[in-house]
Design a protein around this motif. Structure first.
Motif, PDB file in Angstrom:
ATOM      1  N   GLU A  95       0.805  -1.226   0.000  1.00 16.28           N
ATOM      2  CA  GLU A  95       0.000   0.000   0.000  1.00 16.28           C
ATOM      3  C   GLU A  95       0.833   1.269   0.000  1.00 16.28           C
ATOM      4  O   GLU A  95       0.283   2.370  -0.100  1.00 16.28           O
ATOM      5  CB  GLU A  95      -0.965   0.008   1.193  1.00 16.28           C
ATOM      6  N   ASP A  96       2.152   1.142   0.100  1.00 18.87           N
ATOM      7  CA  ASP A  96       3.033   2.305  -0.017  1.00 18.87           C
ATOM      8  C   ASP A  96       3.328   2.642  -1.479  1.00 18.87           C
ATOM      9  O   ASP A  96       3.963   3.657  -1.765  1.00 18.87           O
ATOM     10  CB  ASP A  96       4.365   2.051   0.701  1.00 18.87           C
ATOM     11  N   ARG A  97       2.870   1.808  -2.346  1.00 21.22           N
ATOM     12  CA  ARG A  97       3.085   2.047  -3.779  1.00 21.22           C
ATOM     13  C   ARG A  97       2.415   3.350  -4.186  1.00 21.22           C
ATOM     14  O   ARG A  97       1.223   3.561  -3.944  1.00 21.22           O
ATOM     15  CB  ARG A  97       2.508   0.901  -4.604  1.00 21.22           C
ATOM     16  N   ALA A  98       3.205   4.241  -4.798  1.00 20.63           N
ATOM     17  CA  ALA A  98       2.693   5.554  -5.180  1.00 20.63           C
ATOM     18  C   ALA A  98       3.778   6.333  -5.901  1.00 20.63           C
ATOM     19  O   ALA A  98       4.945   5.916  -5.917  1.00 20.63           O
ATOM     20  CB  ALA A  98       2.247   6.336  -3.941  1.00 20.63           C
ATOM     21  N   VAL A  99       3.379   7.445  -6.457  1.00 19.27           N
ATOM     22  CA  VAL A  99       4.347   8.443  -6.915  1.00 19.27           C
ATOM     23  C   VAL A  99       4.612   9.363  -5.733  1.00 19.27           C
ATOM     24  O   VAL A  99       3.675   9.895  -5.136  1.00 19.27           O
ATOM     25  CB  VAL A  99       3.829   9.234  -8.122  1.00 19.27           C
ATOM     26  N   TYR A 100       5.873   9.537  -5.399  1.00 15.00           N
ATOM     27  CA  TYR A 100       6.266  10.344  -4.252  1.00 15.00           C
ATOM     28  C   TYR A 100       6.804  11.688  -4.740  1.00 15.00           C
ATOM     29  O   TYR A 100       7.651  11.739  -5.641  1.00 15.00           O
ATOM     30  CB  TYR A 100       7.324   9.618  -3.430  1.00 15.00           C
ATOM     31  N   TYR A 101       6.312  12.755  -4.104  1.00 19.43           N
ATOM     32  CA  TYR A 101       6.684  14.112  -4.470  1.00 19.43           C
ATOM     33  C   TYR A 101       7.327  14.815  -3.281  1.00 19.43           C
ATOM     34  O   TYR A 101       6.813  14.724  -2.165  1.00 19.43           O
ATOM     35  CB  TYR A 101       5.456  14.920  -4.875  1.00 19.43           C
ATOM     36  N   CYS A 102       8.391  15.528  -3.540  1.00 20.28           N
ATOM     37  CA  CYS A 102       8.892  16.429  -2.513  1.00 20.28           C
ATOM     38  C   CYS A 102       8.358  17.824  -2.810  1.00 20.28           C
ATOM     39  O   CYS A 102       8.047  18.157  -3.956  1.00 20.28           O
ATOM     40  CB  CYS A 102      10.416  16.416  -2.401  1.00 20.28           C
ATOM     41  N   ALA A 103       8.248  18.607  -1.766  1.00 18.74           N
ATOM     42  CA  ALA A 103       7.667  19.933  -1.896  1.00 18.74           C
ATOM     43  C   ALA A 103       8.345  20.898  -0.932  1.00 18.74           C
ATOM     44  O   ALA A 103       8.779  20.500   0.150  1.00 18.74           O
ATOM     45  CB  ALA A 103       6.169  19.876  -1.620  1.00 18.74           C
ATOM     46  N   MET A 104       8.400  22.161  -1.341  1.00 19.57           N
ATOM     47  CA  MET A 104       9.006  23.204  -0.527  1.00 19.57           C
ATOM     48  C   MET A 104       7.933  24.180  -0.064  1.00 19.57           C
ATOM     49  O   MET A 104       7.076  24.589  -0.836  1.00 19.57           O
ATOM     50  CB  MET A 104      10.078  23.952  -1.331  1.00 19.57           C
ATOM     51  N   ARG A 105       8.010  24.563   1.205  1.00 22.05           N
ATOM     52  CA  ARG A 105       7.036  25.458   1.787  1.00 22.05           C
ATOM     53  C   ARG A 105       7.027  26.805   1.063  1.00 22.05           C
ATOM     54  O   ARG A 105       8.010  27.235   0.469  1.00 22.05           O
ATOM     55  CB  ARG A 105       7.368  25.690   3.261  1.00 22.05           C
ATOM     56  N   ASN A 106       5.875  27.491   1.153  1.00 21.58           N
ATOM     57  CA  ASN A 106       5.776  28.797   0.519  1.00 21.58           C
ATOM     58  C   ASN A 106       6.214  29.936   1.428  1.00 21.58           C
ATOM     59  O   ASN A 106       6.375  31.068   0.960  1.00 21.58           O
ATOM     60  CB  ASN A 106       4.348  29.042   0.021  1.00 21.58           C
ATOM     61  N   TYR A 127       2.573  24.580   0.429  1.00 22.40           N
ATOM     62  CA  TYR A 127       3.798  24.298  -0.325  1.00 22.40           C
ATOM     63  C   TYR A 127       3.730  24.963  -1.694  1.00 22.40           C
ATOM     64  O   TYR A 127       2.755  24.799  -2.422  1.00 22.40           O
ATOM     65  CB  TYR A 127       3.988  22.782  -0.480  1.00 22.40           C
ATOM     66  N   ALA A 128       4.773  25.712  -2.009  1.00 25.85           N
ATOM     67  CA  ALA A 128       4.760  26.508  -3.230  1.00 25.85           C
ATOM     68  C   ALA A 128       5.373  25.788  -4.424  1.00 25.85           C
ATOM     69  O   ALA A 128       5.013  26.065  -5.564  1.00 25.85           O
ATOM     70  CB  ALA A 128       5.509  27.814  -2.994  1.00 25.85           C
ATOM     71  N   TYR A 129       6.296  24.895  -4.166  1.00 27.27           N
ATOM     72  CA  TYR A 129       7.036  24.255  -5.252  1.00 27.27           C
ATOM     73  C   TYR A 129       7.031  22.744  -5.065  1.00 27.27           C
ATOM     74  O   TYR A 129       7.128  22.250  -3.938  1.00 27.27           O
ATOM     75  CB  TYR A 129       8.478  24.777  -5.306  1.00 27.27           C
ATOM     76  N   TRP A 130       6.958  22.072  -6.212  1.00 24.35           N
ATOM     77  CA  TRP A 130       6.858  20.616  -6.219  1.00 24.35           C
ATOM     78  C   TRP A 130       7.829  20.004  -7.222  1.00 24.35           C
ATOM     79  O   TRP A 130       8.094  20.597  -8.276  1.00 24.35           O
ATOM     80  CB  TRP A 130       5.436  20.185  -6.593  1.00 24.35           C
ATOM     81  N   GLY A 131       8.310  18.827  -6.884  1.00 26.30           N
ATOM     82  CA  GLY A 131       9.107  18.075  -7.834  1.00 26.30           C
ATOM     83  C   GLY A 131       8.215  17.343  -8.820  1.00 26.30           C
ATOM     84  O   GLY A 131       6.987  17.407  -8.731  1.00 26.30           O
TER      85      GLY A 131
END
Length: 127
Positions: free
Chosen positions: A89-100, A114-118
Motif C-alpha cells: 500500500e506504499d506504492r505511489a508516486v512520491y513528491y517532494c515539496a518546498m514550503r511557501n 507548499y509553493a514548489y513541487w518536484g
C-alpha cells in the motif's frame, strides 16, 4: 527559478527499504520547511512527512510513522525520505515539496502550504 528533483524510486519487495532523495535549487533551502507527499493510483495526493527548516522537527502521517524517516542536509540542499518495512500500500508516486513561507511549520500536512513541487518518483512495492 526553484527546482526540486526527486530520485531513488523504483521496485522493491514488501518488507524492504528504499531511500528517496530530493535536490533543491533556486532558493535559500535552509530557511524553508520541506515535505513529502504521495499519490497512489486512483487516489488523491496525501501527506507523508515534513521537516522544519532547521531539521529539528519532523512530522509524519500515521500510516508511515515508525517506518519512514525524513531528514535534510542543508549544506547539500537535499531532503531525504528513508522508507523501511515497505508495504504494497506504499506504492505511489512520491513528491517532494518546498514550503511557501520561510520559517514556518504551519499546517505542514496541507498541500496549499507548499509553493514548489518536484516531478515525482515512482515507488512500487511487490508483495
Amino acid at each position: 527559478q526553484v527546482q526540486l528533483v526527486e530520485s531513488g524510486g523504483g521496485l522493491v519487495q514488501a518488507g524492504g527499504s528504499q531511500r528517496l532523495s530530493c535536490a533543491a535549487s533556486g532558493r535559500t533551502f535552509s530557511t524553508y520547511g520541506m515535505g513529502w507527499f504521495r499519490q497512489a493510483p486512483g487516489k488523491e495526493r496525501e501527506f507523508v512527512a515534513a521537516i522544519s527548516w532547521s531539521g529539528g522537527t519532523t512530522y509524519y502521517a500515521d500510516s508511515v510513522k515508525g517506518r519512514f524517516t525524513i531528514s535534510r542536509d542543508n549544506a547539500k540542499n537535499r531532503v531525504y525520505l528513508q522508507m523501511n518495512s515497505l508495504k504494497p500500500e506504499d506504492r505511489a508516486v512520491y513528491y517532494c515539496a518546498m514550503r511557501n513561507t520561510r520559517y514556518s511549520d504551519r499546517s505542514y500536512f496541507n498541500e496549499g502550504e507548499y509553493a514548489y513541487w518536484g516531478q515525482g518518483t515512482q515507488v512500487t512495492v511487490s508483495s
